[in-house]
Design a protein around this motif. Structure first.
Motif, PDB file in Angstrom:
ATOM      1  N   VAL A  18     -86.924-138.312 -15.784  1.00 51.94           N
ATOM      2  CA  VAL A  18     -88.088-138.713 -15.008  1.00 51.94           C
ATOM      3  C   VAL A  18     -89.256-138.866 -15.972  1.00 51.94           C
ATOM      4  N   GLU A  19     -90.112-139.859 -15.733  1.00 55.56           N
ATOM      5  CA  GLU A  19     -91.293-140.089 -16.561  1.00 55.56           C
ATOM      6  C   GLU A  19     -92.525-139.511 -15.879  1.00 55.56           C
ATOM      7  N   LEU A  20     -93.382-138.925 -16.686  1.00 58.43           N
ATOM      8  CA  LEU A  20     -94.594-138.290 -16.179  1.00 58.43           C
ATOM      9  C   LEU A  20     -95.813-138.937 -16.830  1.00 58.43           C
ATOM     10  N   ALA A  21     -96.898-139.034 -16.092  1.00 67.13           N
ATOM     11  CA  ALA A  21     -98.177-139.511 -16.622  1.00 67.13           C
ATOM     12  C   ALA A  21     -99.275-138.700 -15.955  1.00 67.13           C
ATOM     13  N   LYS A  47     -98.268-139.087 -21.595  1.00 64.01           N
ATOM     14  CA  LYS A  47     -97.104-139.741 -21.025  1.00 64.01           C
ATOM     15  C   LYS A  47     -95.878-139.038 -21.582  1.00 64.01           C
ATOM     16  N   ALA A  48     -95.047-138.520 -20.677  1.00 64.83           N
ATOM     17  CA  ALA A  48     -93.917-137.701 -21.105  1.00 64.83           C
ATOM     18  C   ALA A  48     -92.651-138.154 -20.408  1.00 64.83           C
ATOM     19  N   MET A  49     -91.513-137.815 -21.015  1.00 62.63           N
ATOM     20  CA  MET A  49     -90.213-138.059 -20.397  1.00 62.63           C
ATOM     21  C   MET A  49     -89.459-136.732 -20.340  1.00 62.63           C
ATOM     22  N   LEU A  50     -88.952-136.429 -19.145  1.00 61.92           N
ATOM     23  CA  LEU A  50     -88.242-135.184 -18.909  1.00 61.92           C
ATOM     24  C   LEU A  50     -86.771-135.470 -18.644  1.00 61.92           C
ATOM     25  N   VAL A  51     -85.889-134.770 -19.343  1.00 63.20           N
ATOM     26  CA  VAL A  51     -84.444-134.875 -19.109  1.00 63.20           C
ATOM     27  C   VAL A  51     -83.958-133.505 -18.655  1.00 63.20           C
ATOM     28  N   TYR A  52     -83.287-133.461 -17.495  1.00 62.49           N
ATOM     29  CA  TYR A  52     -82.815-132.197 -16.937  1.00 62.49           C
ATOM     30  C   TYR A  52     -81.450-132.404 -16.292  1.00 62.49           C
ATOM     31  N   SER A  53     -80.787-131.310 -15.979  1.00 68.03           N
ATOM     32  CA  SER A  53     -79.469-131.373 -15.337  1.00 68.03           C
ATOM     33  C   SER A  53     -79.188-130.046 -14.660  1.00 68.03           C
ATOM     34  N   VAL A  54     -78.128-130.046 -13.826  1.00 63.12           N
ATOM     35  CA  VAL A  54     -77.678-128.803 -13.212  1.00 63.12           C
ATOM     36  C   VAL A  54     -77.172-127.878 -14.316  1.00 63.12           C
ATOM     37  N   LEU A  55     -77.510-126.602 -14.192  1.00 63.41           N
ATOM     38  CA  LEU A  55     -77.209-125.645 -15.259  1.00 63.41           C
ATOM     39  C   LEU A  55     -75.721-125.589 -15.566  1.00 63.41           C
ATOM     40  N   ASN A  56     -74.880-125.453 -14.577  1.00 63.30           N
ATOM     41  CA  ASN A  56     -73.422-125.440 -14.723  1.00 63.30           C
ATOM     42  C   ASN A  56     -72.791-125.701 -13.364  1.00 63.30           C
ATOM     43  N   GLN A  57     -71.473-125.630 -13.295  1.00 59.27           N
ATOM     44  CA  GLN A  57     -70.751-125.926 -12.044  1.00 59.27           C
ATOM     45  C   GLN A  57     -70.274-124.666 -11.331  1.00 59.27           C
ATOM     46  N   GLU A  58     -70.831-123.528 -11.690  1.00 55.62           N
ATOM     47  CA  GLU A  58     -70.448-122.305 -11.003  1.00 55.62           C
ATOM     48  C   GLU A  58     -70.962-122.321  -9.566  1.00 55.62           C
ATOM     49  N   GLU A  59     -70.292-121.599  -8.727  1.00 59.09           N
ATOM     50  CA  GLU A  59     -70.597-121.639  -7.290  1.00 59.09           C
ATOM     51  C   GLU A  59     -72.007-121.160  -7.000  1.00 59.09           C
ATOM     52  N   PHE A 119     -87.985-130.768  -4.742  1.00 58.66           N
ATOM     53  CA  PHE A 119     -87.674-130.221  -6.073  1.00 58.66           C
ATOM     54  C   PHE A 119     -88.400-131.000  -7.169  1.00 58.66           C
ATOM     55  N   MET A 120     -88.403-132.333  -7.105  1.00 60.57           N
ATOM     56  CA  MET A 120     -89.045-133.146  -8.123  1.00 60.57           C
ATOM     57  C   MET A 120     -90.548-132.889  -8.155  1.00 60.57           C
ATOM     58  N   GLN A 121     -91.150-132.738  -6.987  1.00 55.19           N
ATOM     59  CA  GLN A 121     -92.579-132.466  -6.942  1.00 55.19           C
ATOM     60  C   GLN A 121     -92.901-131.124  -7.600  1.00 55.19           C
ATOM     61  N   ALA A 122     -92.099-130.117  -7.300  1.00 56.42           N
ATOM     62  CA  ALA A 122     -92.323-128.800  -7.905  1.00 56.42           C
ATOM     63  C   ALA A 122     -92.119-128.849  -9.420  1.00 56.42           C
ATOM     64  N   LEU A 123     -91.083-129.570  -9.853  1.00 53.73           N
ATOM     65  CA  LEU A 123     -90.800-129.660 -11.283  1.00 53.73           C
ATOM     66  C   LEU A 123     -91.941-130.353 -12.025  1.00 53.73           C
ATOM     67  N   ILE A 124     -92.389-131.490 -11.500  1.00 54.56           N
ATOM     68  CA  ILE A 124     -93.447-132.253 -12.176  1.00 54.56           C
ATOM     69  C   ILE A 124     -94.745-131.466 -12.215  1.00 54.56           C
ATOM     70  N   ARG A 125     -95.118-130.858 -11.100  1.00 55.68           N
ATOM     71  CA  ARG A 125     -96.379-130.100 -11.070  1.00 55.68           C
ATOM     72  C   ARG A 125     -96.317-128.878 -11.990  1.00 55.68           C
ATOM     73  N   THR A 126     -95.166-128.265 -12.096  1.00 60.41           N
ATOM     74  CA  THR A 126     -95.026-127.112 -12.993  1.00 60.41           C
ATOM     75  C   THR A 126     -95.212-127.525 -14.444  1.00 60.41           C
ATOM     76  N   ILE A 127     -94.607-128.646 -14.834  1.00 61.16           N
ATOM     77  CA  ILE A 127     -94.748-129.129 -16.220  1.00 61.16           C
ATOM     78  C   ILE A 127     -96.194-129.520 -16.501  1.00 61.16           C
ATOM     79  N   GLU A 128     -96.818-130.245 -15.580  1.00 60.20           N
ATOM     80  CA  GLU A 128     -98.205-130.642 -15.781  1.00 60.20           C
ATOM     81  C   GLU A 128     -99.112-129.426 -15.901  1.00 60.20           C
ATOM     82  N   ARG A 172    -101.391-128.442 -19.122  1.00 55.52           N
ATOM     83  CA  ARG A 172    -102.844-128.352 -18.954  1.00 55.52           C
ATOM     84  C   ARG A 172    -103.370-126.980 -19.375  1.00 55.52           C
ATOM     85  N   SER A 173    -102.647-125.925 -19.025  1.00 50.40           N
ATOM     86  CA  SER A 173    -103.104-124.587 -19.417  1.00 50.40           C
ATOM     87  C   SER A 173    -103.099-124.423 -20.936  1.00 50.40           C
ATOM     88  N   PHE A 174    -102.145-125.051 -21.632  1.00 49.74           N
ATOM     89  CA  PHE A 174    -102.102-124.975 -23.099  1.00 49.74           C
ATOM     90  C   PHE A 174    -103.224-125.790 -23.708  1.00 49.74           C
TER      91      PHE A 174
END
Length: 321
Positions: free
Chosen positions: A65-68, A82-94, A110-119, A123-125
């Motif tokens: 997903v791309e972020l701006a 402008k950033a690019m995020l690459v993510y995936s499911v951690l593993n296939q365990e139940e 989920f995408m909204q939470a992920l993007i806002r967390t990264i932003e 910003r805090s840094f």
């Protein structure tokens, strides 16, 4: 007959509803009356019709997903990211699949939470850094975000594979001022380099000129010494020759003034042949010749004394008028 056809139709529907095909790279979460039951893996699967329901199909492949967004530095400068995020499911365990399926109501949440967390993390840094520091802290920003997100994403069942800050830009006014600072720094460095080069050139030229002057002075000194030695030797030989001639004349009982007369006539002949119109005054009086004769006799006497004592003393040059 009609009943048989009905049974066959009902059986076909039941089989159709029982067969589940899960695509490669995905898993299917099954619920029974709204409660989690099991996970179906890629391939051909079966479920109980009308009882087991596919709640959600989850991709286990990498997603991007791309972020701006914008952040503000400690000195109140706006920074555009402008950033690019690459993510995936951690593993296939139940348990991981259950977290992915039930932590968020849907993929958009989920995408909204992920993007806002990264932003928020970026910003805090950035808020603790000055505008002049940001461009040099690209890798530090990425490490800061990963350190804050790894644990949180794992609790959601995901893993942050990569985060890239593709562009970091400031407002146009700040960009112009930064360009002016860089340009002035480059001009300053160029001027310093040019000054150093000019100093080195002039220093080398001065050293070369000094060496040339020193060499010339040494050569002139040596030449002067040689000229002086040559004149001294010439005078010495002339005096010795005249003294010997006077001695011979005396031993032959002849008047030694004939030597002076001979020298006189030879000098007049040389002046007449080589003269260029210059006027030269010569003392041809009897007194002058008599004085010269006395000097020659004195030289002869000095040579005689030197021969008897064994000490050779250079005779003085005869006086000139």
């Amino acid at each position: 007959m009609n009943f048989l056809l009905l049974l066959v139709g009902i059986g076909a529907v039941i089989v159709y509803l029982s067969v589940i095909i899960v695509q490669q790279g995905t898993v299917a979460v099954i619920t029974v009356f709204g409660k989690y039951a099991r996970v179906l893996r890629p391939g051909l699967n079966f479920k109980i019709p009308f009882i087991e329901v596919i709640y959600r199909r989850i991709s286990i492949q990498n997603r991007s997903v791309e972020l701006a967004f914008q952040a503000i530095t400690a000195d109140q400068a706006n920074v555009n990211f402008k950033a690019m995020l690459v993510y995936s499911v951690l593993n296939q365990e139940e348990e991981t699949i259950k977290n992915v399926a039930f932590k968020f109501i849907d993929e958009a949440s989920f995408m909204q939470a992920l993007i806002r967390t990264i932003e928020g993390s970026i910003r805090s840094f950035v808020a603790t850094k000055r505008q002049s520091e940001i461009l040099a802290l690209r890798s530090e920003i990425i490490e800061h975000v990963k350190a804050q997100l790894d644990t949180l994403l794992e609790s959601w069942g995901y893993h942050l594979t990569d985060l890239q800050l593709n562009d970091i830009a400031f407002d146009e006014v700040i960009m112009r001022s930064m360009a002016q600072v860089v340009a002035s720094s480059n001009l300053k460095a160029a001027a310093e380099n040019e000054g150093q080069a000019l100093l080195i050139t002039k220093t080398k030229a001065a050293e070369a000129e000094g060496n040339a002057i020193q060499i010339s002075a040494e050569a002139e000194k040596k030449a002067s010494q040689l000229r002086g030695q040559g004149v001294a030797l010439f005078r010495e030989e002339v005096a010795r020759g005249m003294a010997e001639s006077a001695k011979v004349m005396t031993e032959a009982k002849l008047d030694a003034s004939l030597i002076l007369f001979s020298i006189w006539t030879e000098a007049i002949k040389h002046f007449a042949e080589k003269g260029q119109g210059n006027v030269i005054f010569l003392d041809g009086s009897t007194e002058g010749m008599d004085k010269t004769m006395k000097q020659l006799l004195a030289v002869e006497k000095m040579n005689t004394n030197a021969d008897s004592s064994g000490i050779i003393t250079p005779p003085p040059a005869p006086g000139r008028r």
